[in-house]
Design a protein around this motif. Structure first.
Motif, PDB file in Angstrom:
ATOM      1  N   PRO A   1      -2.773  14.916   5.261  1.00 55.63           N
ATOM      2  CA  PRO A   1      -3.309  13.631   5.699  1.00 55.63           C
ATOM      3  C   PRO A   1      -4.730  13.813   6.230  1.00 55.63           C
ATOM      4  O   PRO A   1      -5.006  14.765   6.964  1.00 55.63           O
ATOM      5  CB  PRO A   1      -2.353  13.216   6.828  1.00 55.63           C
ATOM      6  N   ARG A   2      -5.639  12.920   5.821  1.00 50.83           N
ATOM      7  CA  ARG A   2      -6.999  12.974   6.348  1.00 50.83           C
ATOM      8  C   ARG A   2      -7.029  12.254   7.693  1.00 50.83           C
ATOM      9  O   ARG A   2      -6.169  11.421   7.979  1.00 50.83           O
ATOM     10  CB  ARG A   2      -7.963  12.286   5.377  1.00 50.83           C
ATOM     11  N   ASP A   3      -8.055  12.602   8.506  1.00 44.37           N
ATOM     12  CA  ASP A   3      -8.176  11.925   9.790  1.00 44.37           C
ATOM     13  C   ASP A   3      -8.262  10.422   9.612  1.00 44.37           C
ATOM     14  O   ASP A   3      -7.737   9.660  10.417  1.00 44.37           O
ATOM     15  CB  ASP A   3      -9.442  12.421  10.526  1.00 44.37           C
ATOM     16  N   ASP A   4      -8.944   9.998   8.540  1.00 45.54           N
ATOM     17  CA  ASP A   4      -9.143   8.567   8.329  1.00 45.54           C
ATOM     18  C   ASP A   4      -8.052   7.973   7.443  1.00 45.54           C
ATOM     19  O   ASP A   4      -8.212   6.887   6.904  1.00 45.54           O
ATOM     20  CB  ASP A   4     -10.512   8.321   7.689  1.00 45.54           C
ATOM     21  N   ASP A   5      -6.937   8.699   7.291  1.00 48.91           N
ATOM     22  CA  ASP A   5      -5.939   8.257   6.343  1.00 48.91           C
ATOM     23  C   ASP A   5      -5.011   7.219   6.980  1.00 48.91           C
ATOM     24  O   ASP A   5      -4.067   7.547   7.676  1.00 48.91           O
ATOM     25  CB  ASP A   5      -5.130   9.454   5.860  1.00 48.91           C
ATOM     26  N   ALA A   6      -5.280   5.959   6.708  1.00 46.93           N
ATOM     27  CA  ALA A   6      -4.475   4.873   7.263  1.00 46.93           C
ATOM     28  C   ALA A   6      -3.106   4.850   6.604  1.00 46.93           C
ATOM     29  O   ALA A   6      -2.908   5.389   5.519  1.00 46.93           O
ATOM     30  CB  ALA A   6      -5.189   3.546   7.029  1.00 46.93           C
ATOM     31  N   THR A   7      -2.143   4.205   7.257  1.00 45.63           N
ATOM     32  CA  THR A   7      -0.831   4.036   6.657  1.00 45.63           C
ATOM     33  C   THR A   7      -0.868   2.919   5.621  1.00 45.63           C
ATOM     34  O   THR A   7      -1.743   2.047   5.640  1.00 45.63           O
ATOM     35  CB  THR A   7       0.230   3.690   7.707  1.00 45.63           C
ATOM     36  N   ILE A   8       0.135   2.960   4.727  1.00 48.17           N
ATOM     37  CA  ILE A   8       0.250   1.925   3.713  1.00 48.17           C
ATOM     38  C   ILE A   8       0.438   0.558   4.381  1.00 48.17           C
ATOM     39  O   ILE A   8      -0.159  -0.438   3.977  1.00 48.17           O
ATOM     40  CB  ILE A   8       1.438   2.228   2.783  1.00 48.17           C
ATOM     41  N   GLY A   9       1.264   0.521   5.412  1.00 46.57           N
ATOM     42  CA  GLY A   9       1.513  -0.740   6.102  1.00 46.57           C
ATOM     43  C   GLY A   9       0.249  -1.320   6.712  1.00 46.57           C
ATOM     44  O   GLY A   9       0.043  -2.539   6.709  1.00 46.57           O
ATOM     45  N   ALA A  10      -0.625  -0.443   7.230  1.00 49.50           N
ATOM     46  CA  ALA A  10      -1.843  -0.933   7.880  1.00 49.50           C
ATOM     47  C   ALA A  10      -2.835  -1.499   6.866  1.00 49.50           C
ATOM     48  O   ALA A  10      -3.504  -2.504   7.142  1.00 49.50           O
ATOM     49  CB  ALA A  10      -2.495   0.193   8.686  1.00 49.50           C
ATOM     50  N   ILE A  11      -2.930  -0.892   5.689  1.00 49.98           N
ATOM     51  CA  ILE A  11      -3.943  -1.381   4.740  1.00 49.98           C
ATOM     52  C   ILE A  11      -3.372  -2.474   3.831  1.00 49.98           C
ATOM     53  O   ILE A  11      -4.126  -3.278   3.294  1.00 49.98           O
ATOM     54  CB  ILE A  11      -4.552  -0.239   3.892  1.00 49.98           C
ATOM     55  N   GLY A  12      -2.051  -2.555   3.661  1.00 45.98           N
ATOM     56  CA  GLY A  12      -1.449  -3.629   2.871  1.00 45.98           C
ATOM     57  C   GLY A  12      -1.402  -3.307   1.388  1.00 45.98           C
ATOM     58  O   GLY A  12      -2.006  -2.353   0.901  1.00 45.98           O
ATOM     59  N   GLU A  13      -0.666  -4.153   0.673  1.00 50.54           N
ATOM     60  CA  GLU A  13      -0.374  -3.897  -0.733  1.00 50.54           C
ATOM     61  C   GLU A  13      -1.635  -3.906  -1.600  1.00 50.54           C
ATOM     62  O   GLU A  13      -1.831  -3.025  -2.445  1.00 50.54           O
ATOM     63  CB  GLU A  13       0.612  -4.963  -1.246  1.00 50.54           C
ATOM     64  N   ILE A  14      -2.494  -4.897  -1.387  1.00 48.10           N
ATOM     65  CA  ILE A  14      -3.662  -5.040  -2.271  1.00 48.10           C
ATOM     66  C   ILE A  14      -4.602  -3.840  -2.131  1.00 48.10           C
ATOM     67  O   ILE A  14      -5.042  -3.244  -3.127  1.00 48.10           O
ATOM     68  CB  ILE A  14      -4.430  -6.352  -1.941  1.00 48.10           C
ATOM     69  N   ALA A  15      -4.889  -3.459  -0.882  1.00 45.62           N
ATOM     70  CA  ALA A  15      -5.787  -2.314  -0.670  1.00 45.62           C
ATOM     71  C   ALA A  15      -5.144  -1.021  -1.178  1.00 45.62           C
ATOM     72  O   ALA A  15      -5.827  -0.149  -1.725  1.00 45.62           O
ATOM     73  CB  ALA A  15      -6.138  -2.189   0.813  1.00 45.62           C
ATOM     74  N   ALA A  16      -3.824  -0.913  -1.007  1.00 50.30           N
ATOM     75  CA  ALA A  16      -3.150   0.292  -1.504  1.00 50.30           C
ATOM     76  C   ALA A  16      -3.277   0.377  -3.024  1.00 50.30           C
ATOM     77  O   ALA A  16      -3.551   1.445  -3.579  1.00 50.30           O
ATOM     78  CB  ALA A  16      -1.687   0.281  -1.082  1.00 50.30           C
ATOM     79  N   LEU A  17      -3.088  -0.760  -3.689  1.00 53.24           N
ATOM     80  CA  LEU A  17      -3.232  -0.760  -5.152  1.00 53.24           C
ATOM     81  C   LEU A  17      -4.646  -0.390  -5.567  1.00 53.24           C
ATOM     82  O   LEU A  17      -4.846   0.309  -6.562  1.00 53.24           O
ATOM     83  CB  LEU A  17      -2.866  -2.143  -5.715  1.00 53.24           C
ATOM     84  N   ARG A  18      -5.641  -0.835  -4.782  1.00 51.58           N
ATOM     85  CA  ARG A  18      -7.030  -0.497  -5.119  1.00 51.58           C
ATOM     86  C   ARG A  18      -7.284   0.995  -5.016  1.00 51.58           C
ATOM     87  O   ARG A  18      -8.193   1.522  -5.648  1.00 51.58           O
ATOM     88  CB  ARG A  18      -7.986  -1.232  -4.155  1.00 51.58           C
ATOM     89  N   ARG A  19      -6.494   1.682  -4.184  1.00 49.12           N
ATOM     90  CA  ARG A  19      -6.665   3.135  -4.068  1.00 49.12           C
ATOM     91  C   ARG A  19      -5.924   3.879  -5.168  1.00 49.12           C
ATOM     92  O   ARG A  19      -6.232   5.031  -5.463  1.00 49.12           O
ATOM     93  CB  ARG A  19      -6.199   3.613  -2.686  1.00 49.12           C
TER      94      ARG A  19
END
Lengths: 340, 340
Positions: free
Chosen positions: B10-28
């Protein structure tokens, strides 16, 4: 509409899935399913073989997870199977394709009764018969998990037509919609308001009482009957864009507007006679109707209703010319961790 | 073979899936995937559109569930994606089809780091590049669940050929096999013996040490590289039957024998030079090689090796003419409830 989706009562002799094992469980499921007219080879080998008459196939996939997507206290196994089929069929139909087949993978707790799988299979079969006659289940997989999970992948045939994408809306097109607007959200709101116990946990007893009082709204949420056949109808009528409205009309309209580089202007009088009806029509998710646009000179076919017009813009959704916020549903934002 | 499947820290800046949401997760995820040569429309609409050149498509689906199917203490996200692709590609290829595309649905805990999804996507992409060049990921879905679950549906093109089924073995055919025999089971046995702590829980630290000592056997279990291209090779060489060996050679051979109404007689000398090697070759699961039968007068193509002969019988599996028990793997029988 679902055919008597009554709750499956465990039988005295109803063994758990873990006790009977994967092979015996599959033997109880497969006879309840039909593989349909497009299946060239159905279940029983490493893979199935499906007809794709025009040399292409449409495919969509979706997961239903116990907790965020459904509660076993509220949904019968039949309704889970029905909804898993219905929501995937609309994604196929929203491309303008005729649904041909599904594959279904289920992960279930070993402690669950085998009748759970039978109920899901019955719901899948009856939803296919009702919403997409001729389409069947051509393959699947069964796994163990603490969390009941249903993965459906659905296929469709464009029969030589171009796919109807969300990016084709043009300024001057009329906006039309087929299906329910807000009923699934009304049903879910009722369940949260009146079918949870004092601790906030979903209650099967309260849900049964609520079902007797509001059968149509609960059915719209738990076992919806979207107008699947309208997808092909829209394509044949020249729809310029179309999508399945799963996250609410406002949020899904924004996807069409952004993809097409236009704005979608809804007419409040077409959406309802009072502000609350209009609000729920715009915000409510999971109706799985079709939002489509048609050229101004096209005859908008039944069961579509004209609800607005495409205007110049850059991804906005308007109501009587005024910008509205995009409201919708995010599986990570909406789940509080309860399974029910 | 997997390209440096190192554990994703995990990176220091690695947010959780729940925090970034479905749309942002898909963009990654989406930029890490390739939709491949058969994708006529890739991700981004209600459904994808895939070429099916001969008017049919082969389809198989499979679920990988945290707990019974993998342990996060042992597998990297990259390896999970790799294995999810590899095991489905072999099911397609075992029909004699060329793999063309996958759809992938993932249910992940909202508390998981978004890098988990990125690792899975990288593993999917690299497995497709290595094992089925030209095939890609054409669509998917992202859901929330307490149990990490990966659902893959894979497609293939028979290019006008008849499907190679498990029911076509004939008396007098030679039995041939392509791929590893027992390595995946050896890797799993090592993990259970040497990578669990005193309480029996899977240990990431012990797995890392074991990986250094036995890289090939752990890779065979955690990120296998089955000879996917051999499926089409066998079909072109006239294979009369074929299947993917996922549950062990003895158990899967019984499926061929029962479907074909024959017996399969393996030669112990072809399976190994000592009894333990032969036993693991027959019993070990998850190798995902191909078991095929060829007419006696056919040239058995590389990389297949002749390991026996089809004889008269009624579903038996024999070793040097003597009946052997069918040993294998049942997801409900094999899972003790631990997730790791």
């Amino acid at each position: 509409m679902p055919d008597s989706p009554t709750r499956s009562e465990p039988r005295d002799d109803d063994a758990t899935i873990g006790a009977i094992g994967e092979i015996a469980a599959l033997r109880r499921i497969l006879p309840r399913l039909e593989s349909g007219a497009s299946a060239l080879l159905g279940p029983g080998d490493d893979a199935a073989l499906v007809a794709a008459s025009d040399g292409r196939f449409v495919v969509t996939t979706d997961l239903l997870v116990h907790g965020p997507d459904f509660r076993l206290a509220w949904s019968t196994p039949f309704e889970l199977g029905w909804k898993a089929a219905a929501t995937n069929l609309t994604d196929v139909a929203a491309m303008g394709a005729r649904p041909t087949a599904l594959v279904v993978a289920i992960a279930a707790p070993p402690s669950a009764p085998a009748s759970l799988l039978e109920g899901i299979a019955d719901g899948l079969r009856e939803a296919l018969r009702a919403l997409a006659p001729g389409a069947g289940v051509v393959g699947g997989d069964l796994s163990a998990s603490d969390v009941l999970t249903i993965a459906v992948t659905a296929f469709g045939d464009l029969e030589g037509r171009a796919p109807v994408r969300r990016s084709g809306a043009r300024i001057g097109d009329v906006i039309a919609h087929a299906g329910a607007r807000g009923d699934a959200a009304r049903g879910l709101a009722l369940l949260f308001a009146e079918a949870t116990d004092a601790a906030g946990e979903p209650s099967a007893t309260l849900a049964a009482e609520l079902r007797a009082r509001h059968p149509d709204l609960l059915r719209a949420q738990l076992a919806p009957s979207p107008p699947v056949a309208a997808g092909v109808v829209a394509a044949l009528a020249g729809a310029t864009s179309m999508l399945d409205v799963s996250d609410g009309l406002a949020r899904d309209a924004r996807r069409v507007a952004e993809s097409s580089g236009v704005a979608l202007d809804f007419s409040s009088s077409a959406l309802g006679s009072d502000p609350e009806t209009v609000r729920v029509a715009l915000a409510g998710g999971e109706d799985h109707g079709f939002l489509a646009t048609f050229p101004d000179d096209a005859a908008v076919p039944d069961p579509f209703e004209v609800i607005g017009r495409v205007v110049a813009g850059d991804g906005e959704v308007l109501l009587d010319g005024l910008d509205v916020g995009a409201d919708g549903w995010d599986p990570y934002a909406g789940w509080d961790g309860r399974s029910g």
